[in-house]
Design a protein around this motif. Sequence first.
Motif, PDB file in Angstrom:
ATOM      1  N   ILE A 110       0.935  -1.253  -0.038  1.00 23.13           N
ATOM      2  CA  ILE A 110       0.023   0.015   0.031  1.00 23.13           C
ATOM      3  C   ILE A 110       0.853   1.199   0.024  1.00 23.13           C
ATOM      4  N   ALA A 111       2.048   1.095   0.312  1.00 18.50           N
ATOM      5  CA  ALA A 111       2.877   2.426   0.320  1.00 18.50           C
ATOM      6  C   ALA A 111       3.474   2.684  -0.994  1.00 18.50           C
ATOM      7  N   ALA A 112       2.892   1.970  -1.927  1.00 15.01           N
ATOM      8  CA  ALA A 112       3.304   2.342  -3.373  1.00 15.01           C
ATOM      9  C   ALA A 112       3.372   3.664  -3.765  1.00 15.01           C
ATOM     10  N   GLY A 113       4.562   4.322  -4.241  1.00 13.89           N
ATOM     11  CA  GLY A 113       4.673   5.762  -4.543  1.00 13.89           C
ATOM     12  C   GLY A 113       3.947   6.591  -3.581  1.00 13.89           C
ATOM     13  N   VAL A 118      -2.780   3.898  -4.287  1.00 16.22           N
ATOM     14  CA  VAL A 118      -3.973   3.677  -3.767  1.00 16.22           C
ATOM     15  C   VAL A 118      -4.861   4.680  -3.694  1.00 16.22           C
ATOM     16  N   ILE A 119      -4.143   5.852  -3.854  1.00 13.29           N
ATOM     17  CA  ILE A 119      -4.882   7.316  -3.700  1.00 13.29           C
ATOM     18  C   ILE A 119      -5.669   7.634  -5.088  1.00 13.29           C
ATOM     19  N   ARG A 120      -4.696   7.243  -5.965  1.00 13.60           N
ATOM     20  CA  ARG A 120      -5.146   7.486  -7.608  1.00 13.60           C
ATOM     21  C   ARG A 120      -6.443   6.475  -7.959  1.00 13.60           C
ATOM     22  N   VAL A 121      -6.389   5.392  -7.516  1.00 10.40           N
ATOM     23  CA  VAL A 121      -7.292   4.322  -7.353  1.00 10.40           C
ATOM     24  C   VAL A 121      -8.578   4.673  -6.886  1.00 10.40           C
ATOM     25  N   SER A 122      -8.573   5.260  -5.567  1.00 12.07           N
ATOM     26  CA  SER A 122      -9.692   5.855  -4.944  1.00 12.07           C
ATOM     27  C   SER A 122     -10.248   6.850  -5.655  1.00 12.07           C
ATOM     28  N   HIS A 123      -9.496   7.884  -6.321  1.00 13.30           N
ATOM     29  CA  HIS A 123     -10.237   8.797  -6.941  1.00 13.30           C
ATOM     30  C   HIS A 123     -11.197   8.495  -8.206  1.00 13.30           C
ATOM     31  N   ALA A 124     -10.404   7.630  -8.894  1.00 17.36           N
ATOM     32  CA  ALA A 124     -11.154   6.809 -10.083  1.00 17.36           C
ATOM     33  C   ALA A 124     -12.575   6.058  -9.594  1.00 17.36           C
ATOM     34  N   TRP A 150      -0.096   1.865 -11.208  1.00 20.05           N
ATOM     35  CA  TRP A 150       0.983   2.688 -10.679  1.00 20.05           C
ATOM     36  C   TRP A 150       1.208   1.919  -9.196  1.00 20.05           C
ATOM     37  N   TRP A 151      -0.036   1.328  -8.706  1.00 17.36           N
ATOM     38  CA  TRP A 151       0.288   0.727  -7.431  1.00 17.36           C
ATOM     39  C   TRP A 151       1.037  -0.328  -7.608  1.00 17.36           C
ATOM     40  N   ALA A 152       0.681  -1.343  -8.524  1.00 18.30           N
ATOM     41  CA  ALA A 152       1.579  -2.621  -8.921  1.00 18.30           C
ATOM     42  C   ALA A 152       2.881  -2.203  -9.046  1.00 18.30           C
ATOM     43  N   ALA A 153       3.340  -1.342  -9.815  1.00 11.54           N
ATOM     44  CA  ALA A 153       4.724  -0.832 -10.319  1.00 11.54           C
ATOM     45  C   ALA A 153       5.433  -0.368  -9.191  1.00 11.54           C
ATOM     46  N   ARG A 154       4.877   0.155  -8.296  1.00  6.98           N
ATOM     47  CA  ARG A 154       5.582   0.730  -7.171  1.00  6.98           C
ATOM     48  C   ARG A 154       5.387   0.116  -5.720  1.00  6.98           C
ATOM     49  N   ASN A 250      -8.252   7.769   3.868  1.00  6.33           N
ATOM     50  CA  ASN A 250      -9.338   8.355   3.435  1.00  6.33           C
ATOM     51  C   ASN A 250      -9.528   7.784   2.092  1.00  6.33           C
ATOM     52  N   ALA A 251      -8.440   7.600   1.152  1.00 10.47           N
ATOM     53  CA  ALA A 251      -8.643   6.884  -0.058  1.00 10.47           C
ATOM     54  C   ALA A 251      -9.178   5.333   0.021  1.00 10.47           C
TER      55      ALA A 251
END
Length: 349
Positions: A110-113, A118-124, A150-154, A250-251
């Motif tokens: 979860i600490a990716a990037g 996870v934050i970008r996923v949440s906004h989507a 992004w989550w996977a790569a980082r 929050n995400a």
Amino acid sequence: MNAILDEAYLRLHSTGPEWGDELSNHGPMAAEVLVRRGHAEEVPAWLDAYVRRLDDLPAAREPITDATWPQALSDFGRIGDWVVYFGTQVRERPWREVLATWWPRLLPGIAAGATHGVIRVSHALRTLLAGDESPADAVAVTELAHGLAWWAARSLPVPGPIGPYGGLDAAEALESVPRIPSQQGGLASRFGQLGSLRSFPEALAALRAPADPDDARDRLADLVGAATRKYLTHGHASPVLLVHTATAPNAVLHSLPALPRELWPASLTAAWSASAAILSTYAPVAGAPREVLPEPPTADDPVAELLDRAAATGEEHVIKFTDTAAEVYARSADPDVLAAAVRVRDLLS
């Protein structure tokens, strides 16, 4: 679907999730907040200025398959491959099914990037859950694919994650988080110290365990509130990184409605570990004295004033943190969370 957000996503999908020296592309996330908070008309001009700093999305190199994905996890050099892989996944299967499959696979990292995955996923997901689920209009689904990629790569685990089974509420648990010996260097080097910090797993375990999925959701909401208040007194030490102690949980909180309920307790555990890890690695032990801290706004509608001012700054962390603070205030009516939004604006704009 808001046509302005649709266009913003389309423009941003040719850009990479990071630019420069591993700096994060906040374009999709900030654009979603601006649209949802009534500032859609400001997005095109904001994006015109923002995209100038971004790098192109790297080209794909070698296909990732259902058999080879574990070897590509945490390899940012494969970001182009991950985007292609998840793009194919969401075209061939319902996005909720893809999310349910990949959320537990990605949650340990979860600490990716710095939690931006996870934050970008949440906004989507906020866009999708608001009604943009039509297969004929796949822009937001593609945005979800970019976030998952992004989550996977980082993918970056928090060392020694332990599920909460203590008796502390979120604010008390945050107070118990120890600090690493040397808060120097980048995120990876700081996180590397957590493995030898014996008191860190104890602090993770101290949070009260959820009784059921609904309780896990409530514990997450409490964590978001406690971390937002904590920023008021401690955010000055690292104004950008410490934003994510609140925006990351929050995400996760906003992602729960799109997930099977049985994944909610593990989601709390991961969000709590990420928030605690960032606090341990970037926050001072002592907070700033109250007399130097800002007061909350005194307008008739202080939330609207804060959101307007956040949008006017154009600073992506200010926009996202203010959005989080506004949600916490709606639940708690605590003026300190509004003061925290003033604080982030003062520090970053």
